[in-house]
Motif scaffolding. Structure first.
Motif, PDB file in Angstrom:
ATOM      1  N   ILE A   1       0.846  -1.190   0.000  1.00 55.32           N
ATOM      2  CA  ILE A   1       0.000   0.000   0.000  1.00 55.32           C
ATOM      3  C   ILE A   1       0.883   1.242   0.000  1.00 55.32           C
ATOM      4  CG2 ILE A   1      -1.719   1.322   1.295  1.00 55.32           C
ATOM      5  CD1 ILE A   1      -2.796  -1.296   2.387  1.00 55.32           C
ATOM      6  N   VAL A   2       0.539   2.210  -0.858  1.00 53.69           N
ATOM      7  CA  VAL A   2       1.187   3.519  -0.886  1.00 53.69           C
ATOM      8  C   VAL A   2       0.117   4.572  -0.648  1.00 53.69           C
ATOM      9  CG1 VAL A   2       2.436   5.214  -2.282  1.00 53.69           C
ATOM     10  CG2 VAL A   2       3.034   2.778  -2.429  1.00 53.69           C
ATOM     11  N   ILE A   3       0.357   5.443   0.316  1.00 54.16           N
ATOM     12  CA  ILE A   3      -0.591   6.519   0.640  1.00 54.16           C
ATOM     13  C   ILE A   3      -0.362   7.685  -0.312  1.00 54.16           C
ATOM     14  CG2 ILE A   3      -1.430   8.063   2.438  1.00 54.16           C
ATOM     15  CD1 ILE A   3      -1.878   5.063   2.955  1.00 54.16           C
ATOM     16  N   CYS A   4      -1.464   8.264  -0.794  1.00 50.94           N
ATOM     17  CA  CYS A   4      -1.374   9.400  -1.704  1.00 50.94           C
ATOM     18  C   CYS A   4      -2.448  10.422  -1.336  1.00 50.94           C
ATOM     19  CB  CYS A   4      -1.538   8.944  -3.154  1.00 50.94           C
ATOM     20  SG  CYS A   4      -3.131   8.136  -3.493  1.00 50.94           S
ATOM     21  N   ALA A   5      -2.595  11.447  -2.169  1.00 47.47           N
ATOM     22  CA  ALA A   5      -3.525  12.534  -1.866  1.00 47.47           C
ATOM     23  C   ALA A   5      -4.878  12.363  -2.534  1.00 47.47           C
ATOM     24  CB  ALA A   5      -2.909  13.872  -2.270  1.00 47.47           C
ATOM     25  N   GLY A   6      -5.173  11.198  -3.064  1.00 48.34           N
ATOM     26  CA  GLY A   6      -6.451  10.965  -3.726  1.00 48.34           C
ATOM     27  C   GLY A   6      -6.246  10.215  -5.024  1.00 48.34           C
ATOM     28  N   VAL A   7      -7.346   9.859  -5.681  1.00 47.92           N
ATOM     29  CA  VAL A   7      -7.266   9.058  -6.892  1.00 47.92           C
ATOM     30  C   VAL A   7      -6.596   9.832  -8.027  1.00 47.92           C
ATOM     31  CG1 VAL A   7      -8.652   7.936  -8.688  1.00 47.92           C
ATOM     32  CG2 VAL A   7      -9.187   7.562  -6.271  1.00 47.92           C
ATOM     33  N   GLY A   8      -6.849  11.134  -8.128  1.00 47.17           N
ATOM     34  CA  GLY A   8      -6.171  11.922  -9.145  1.00 47.17           C
ATOM     35  C   GLY A   8      -4.657  11.882  -8.974  1.00 47.17           C
ATOM     36  N   HIS A   9      -4.203  12.021  -7.739  1.00 51.53           N
ATOM     37  CA  HIS A   9      -2.779  11.925  -7.443  1.00 51.53           C
ATOM     38  C   HIS A   9      -2.256  10.540  -7.789  1.00 51.53           C
ATOM     39  CE1 HIS A   9       0.630  12.087  -4.223  1.00 51.53           C
ATOM     40  NE2 HIS A   9       1.082  12.426  -5.415  1.00 51.53           N
ATOM     41  N   ALA A  10      -3.033   9.509  -7.480  1.00 51.49           N
ATOM     42  CA  ALA A  10      -2.623   8.143  -7.792  1.00 51.49           C
ATOM     43  C   ALA A  10      -2.421   7.962  -9.295  1.00 51.49           C
ATOM     44  CB  ALA A  10      -3.660   7.156  -7.272  1.00 51.49           C
ATOM     45  N   LEU A  11      -3.349   8.478 -10.106  1.00 51.36           N
ATOM     46  CA  LEU A  11      -3.202   8.358 -11.554  1.00 51.36           C
ATOM     47  C   LEU A  11      -1.989   9.138 -12.063  1.00 51.36           C
ATOM     48  CD1 LEU A  11      -6.937   8.658 -12.694  1.00 51.36           C
ATOM     49  CD2 LEU A  11      -5.517   6.595 -12.673  1.00 51.36           C
ATOM     50  N   ARG A  12      -1.711  10.277 -11.460  1.00 53.00           N
ATOM     51  CA  ARG A  12      -0.531  11.042 -11.873  1.00 53.00           C
ATOM     52  C   ARG A  12       0.749  10.287 -11.541  1.00 53.00           C
ATOM     53  NH1 ARG A  12      -3.989  15.085  -9.806  1.00 53.00           N
ATOM     54  NH2 ARG A  12      -4.725  16.475 -11.477  1.00 53.00           N
ATOM     55  N   LEU A  13       0.759   9.607 -10.394  1.00 54.36           N
ATOM     56  CA  LEU A  13       1.926   8.811 -10.045  1.00 54.36           C
ATOM     57  C   LEU A  13       2.114   7.663 -11.033  1.00 54.36           C
ATOM     58  CD1 LEU A  13       1.582   8.585  -6.146  1.00 54.36           C
ATOM     59  CD2 LEU A  13       3.226   9.946  -7.436  1.00 54.36           C
ATOM     60  N   LEU A  14       1.022   6.993 -11.392  1.00 52.12           N
ATOM     61  CA  LEU A  14       1.109   5.831 -12.264  1.00 52.12           C
ATOM     62  C   LEU A  14       1.480   6.197 -13.697  1.00 52.12           C
ATOM     63  CD1 LEU A  14      -2.035   3.846 -11.057  1.00 52.12           C
ATOM     64  CD2 LEU A  14       0.352   3.184 -10.709  1.00 52.12           C
ATOM     65  N   PHE A  15       0.839   7.237 -14.243  1.00 51.60           N
ATOM     66  CA  PHE A  15       1.008   7.557 -15.654  1.00 51.60           C
ATOM     67  C   PHE A  15       1.895   8.776 -15.876  1.00 51.60           C
ATOM     68  CE2 PHE A  15      -2.849   5.026 -15.386  1.00 51.60           C
ATOM     69  CZ  PHE A  15      -2.631   4.096 -16.384  1.00 51.60           C
ATOM     70  N   GLY A  16       1.713   9.803 -15.068  1.00 46.67           N
ATOM     71  CA  GLY A  16       2.606  10.953 -15.188  1.00 46.67           C
ATOM     72  C   GLY A  16       4.018  10.615 -14.763  1.00 46.67           C
ATOM     73  N   GLY A  17       4.148   9.681 -13.824  1.00 47.43           N
ATOM     74  CA  GLY A  17       5.466   9.276 -13.353  1.00 47.43           C
ATOM     75  C   GLY A  17       6.114   8.199 -14.190  1.00 47.43           C
ATOM     76  N   GLY A  18       5.444   7.745 -15.239  1.00 46.74           N
ATOM     77  CA  GLY A  18       6.035   6.764 -16.132  1.00 46.74           C
ATOM     78  C   GLY A  18       6.022   5.340 -15.625  1.00 46.74           C
ATOM     79  N   VAL A  19       5.292   5.074 -14.525  1.00 46.63           N
ATOM     80  CA  VAL A  19       5.216   3.703 -14.017  1.00 46.63           C
ATOM     81  C   VAL A  19       4.448   2.830 -15.001  1.00 46.63           C
ATOM     82  CG1 VAL A  19       4.395   2.257 -12.106  1.00 46.63           C
ATOM     83  CG2 VAL A  19       5.339   4.539 -11.652  1.00 46.63           C
ATOM     84  N   LEU A  20       3.331   3.337 -15.517  1.00 46.86           N
ATOM     85  CA  LEU A  20       2.542   2.673 -16.552  1.00 46.86           C
ATOM     86  C   LEU A  20       2.470   3.601 -17.763  1.00 46.86           C
ATOM     87  CD1 LEU A  20      -0.448   1.311 -14.413  1.00 46.86           C
ATOM     88  CD2 LEU A  20       1.656   0.103 -15.058  1.00 46.86           C
ATOM     89  N   ARG A  21       2.307   3.005 -18.924  1.00 46.01           N
ATOM     90  CA  ARG A  21       2.262   3.796 -20.154  1.00 46.01           C
ATOM     91  C   ARG A  21       1.024   3.433 -20.967  1.00 46.01           C
ATOM     92  NH1 ARG A  21       7.067   6.354 -20.587  1.00 46.01           N
ATOM     93  NH2 ARG A  21       8.841   5.454 -19.448  1.00 46.01           N
TER      94      ARG A  21
END
Length: 466
Positions: free
Chosen positions: A173-193
Motif C-alpha cells: 500500500i502507498v498513501i497518496c492525496a487521492g485518486v487523481g494523485h494516484a493516476l498522476r503517479l502511475l502515468f505521469g510518473g512513467g510507471v505505466l504507459r
C-alpha cells in the motif's frame, strides 16, 4: 402583484409579436420589475391589455415555463420562478490580474462526486486526532516515509481485506492525496504507459489527468452489464485498462462476473495491468456487496481508493494497493516530500479506522443516502413517472434517463431553477462509438439534509413533460 393588475411591457424589436412578448417578459425579470414569486396576469387579461391573441400570450407563457423563467400550477396561476432569476449581463469590470473570480453559488446542488459536507463526523474525528497526536512517536514529526505511515497502511490493509475483499498487506500500500494523485503517479510518473483502454462513459478528471500525461485512451463499449471487456483482445498495443467495476461511473451497476474474469484473463495473457477505481464501493443499498476486482489477481490489478466520498475530499487522503513489483517505481515517482500527505491526518485516519468509527460512519451515511435515494425515486414517480432512474442500487448518484433530444434543454431549464447538475453527455468519451443516450447525472449526497427536498422539487420542475 394582484391577479389582473397592470403590467407595462414594451413589445419592440425584430421578430413576431410572440417573440417580442417573450423578450419583454425576460427583460422584466432580469431588471427586477418582476420579482421572484410575482403572479402574472392571466393570459386572457394580458392579451386584452396588449392587443394580442390569447394563444400568443399562452404560448409565450408556456415557452418561459419550459425555460425555467416562470412556473405554472393549477390554482396558483403563472408566477416568476423562485430562485431562478438570472443576473443581468453587465460589462466586465477591470480588476487586477491576480484578483480572484467570485461567482454566486447555485441555489441547489445535485452534482455528483461529493458527500454531504455537513455530515462530516467532527466530534469523532477530533477525538481520533487527539488520541493520534498523544500517541504519535517522535519519528512521526521527522521527514516521514514516502510510502505513508505504517499505522495507516496497517489499518487500511485490515479494512480493505474485510470490507472490500482486497488481498494485500501494508507493504503493498502507498498513501497518496487521492485518486487523481494516484493516476498522476502511475502515468505521469512513467510507471505505466499508454495507450490505455477506458470505459466509454467515465469521470472527466480521469481523462484530464491522462491527457496531461499524454496517455492516449481507447473507449470500451458499455451496456447494462458494464464495460464489454471482451473487446480488449482486439485492441492492438493496449496493455492497460481503467475500470470502475463495483459501480460503473456514471451509468451504474457492477461489472458482470464473466466480464471481470475476462479482464483478468486478458491482463494475464498480455502481461497487462487493470487499474480499478473503487470510488464508492462501500455504498450499496439493494444488492449484495460487490468485492474489489483486485481480489481476483493482486499481481495484475492496481486498486485505487480514497476517503473523498466516504468522509471528505478536503482530507486529501487516498491509497494505491499495488502489485509488489510496482511499489518501488511508484515510490520513485512520488519523489519530493511536498507531494506527501499530512502525517497527522494519516495517523488520525488510522485511529479512526482502528477504533471502529469509520465503519460506524459508513453505516450511518449508507442509511442516510439510501433515504435520499428513495425520496428521489418517489418524487419522480409522483411528478415525472415517464423519467426512469437507473444505477440506484449503489453509490451516491442516479442517472435519470430522458427522452431523446431533451438533455440540453433540460440542463438549461435546471440552471434557470438555480440547480447545479450535469448532463450525461459531460461524461462521454469523445471517441466513443456507442449510441449516445440523453440523461442527467443527479448526485443525492451533496446537498445537506435541510436543502435536499427543495433541490428535488426544483429538479422535478425542470424535467421535460410527458
Amino acid at each position: 402583484m394582484r391577479v389582473g393588475s397592470d403590467l407595462h411591457l414594451e413589445l419592440a424589436g425584430p421578430g413576431s409579436r410572440r417573440a417580442a412578448l417573450i423578450r419583454a417578459l425576460r427583460d422584466a425579470v432580469r431588471d427586477g420589475r418582476l420579482t421572484q414569486g410575482t403572479r402574472l396576469p392571466p393570459y386572457r387579461s394580458l392579451a386584452a391589455d396588449l392587443g394580442l391573441a390569447r394563444n400568443t400570450v399562452a404560448d409565450a407563457y408556456a415557452e418561459l415555463v419550459a425555460e425555467g423563467w416562470l412556473t405554472a400550477r393549477q390554482g396558483s396561476g403563472t408566477r416568476v420562478a423562485a430562485r431562478a432569476t438570472p443576473v443581468a449581463p453587465v460589462a466586465p469590470a477591470r480588476v487586477p490580474k491576480k484578483a480572484p473570480a467570485h461567482t454566486a453559488p447555485p441555489a441547489h446542488n445535485l452534482r455528483q462526486g461529493q458527500p454531504d459536507a455537513a455530515s462530516f463526523p467532527r466530534a469523532a474525528w477530533l477525538a481520533a486526532a487527539r488520541r493520534a497526536l498523544n500517541a504519535a512517536p517522535n519519528d512521526a514529526f521527522g521527514p516521514g516515509d514516502p510510502q505513508g505511515r505504517f499505522e495507516l497502511r496497517h489499518a487500511l490493509a485490515g479494512y480493505l481485506t474485510r470490507a472490500r475483499g482486497v488481498r494485500t498487506d501494508p507493504g503493498r500500500i502507498v498513501i497518496c492525496a487521492g485518486v487523481g494523485h494516484a493516476l498522476r503517479l502511475l502515468f505521469g510518473g512513467g510507471v505505466l504507459r499508454g495507450p490505455l483502454a477506458v470505459e466509454s462513459y467515465g469521470l472527466g478528471f480521469h481523462r484530464s489527468v491522462l491527457d496531461g500525461a499524454s496517455v492516449r485512451t481507447v473507449p470500451l463499449t458499455l451496456d447494462e452489464h458494464g464495460a464489454r471487456t471482451g473487446e480488449l483482445a482486439d485492441l492492438k498495443g493496449v496493455r492497460g485498462v481503467l475500470l470502475t467495476p463495483a459501480h460503473q461511473f456514471p451509468t451504474g451497476g457492477p461489472l458482470h462476473a464473466k466480464r471481470r474474469a475476462a479482464a483478468v484473463d486478458w491482463a494475464r495473457g498480455r502481461g497487462g495491468v487493470i487499474v480499478e477505481d473503487d470510488y464508492d464501493g462501500e455504498f450499496r443499498y439493494d444488492r449484495e456487496p460487490v468485492g474489489a476486482l483486485q481480489g481476483l489477481d493482486p499481481d495484475r490489478v492496481v486498486h485505487l481508493g480514497s476517503v473523498s466520498k466516504s468522509l471528505s475530499p478536503a482530507l486529501r487522503l487516498g491509497w494505491l494497493v499495488l502489485p509488489e513489483h510496482l511499489v518501488g517505481p511508484v515510490l520513485a515517482a512520488k519523489g519530493e516530500r511536498e507531494a506527501w500527505t499530512s502525517v497527522l491526518d494519516q495517523l488520525t485516519l488510522a485511529d479512526f479506522i482502528g477504533a471502529g468509527h469509520y465503519d460506524r460512519h459508513i453505516r450511518r451515511m449508507r442509511q442516510r443516502y439510501r433515504s435520499r435515494r428513495d425520496h428521489l425515486v418517489t418524487a419522480l414517480a409522483q411528478h415525472a413517472p415517464h423519467i426512469t432512474a437507473t444505477g440506484i442500487a449503489a453509490g451516491l448518484h442516479a442517472v435519470l434517463r430522458l427522452p431523446p433530444g431533451t438533455e440540453r434543454s433540460t440542463t438549461k431549464a435546471a440552471a434557470w431553477q438555480g440547480l447545479a447538475l450535469d448532463g450525461l453527455a459531460e461524461f462521454r468519451h469523445p471517441a466513443a462509438t456507442m449510441p449516445a443516450d440523453d440523461g442527467l447525472v443527479v448526485g443525492y449526497a451533496t446537498a445537506p439534509d435541510h436543502a435536499y427536498r427543495a433541490a428535488v422539487e426544483a429538479l422535478c420542475r425542470a424535467l421535460p413533460p410527458l
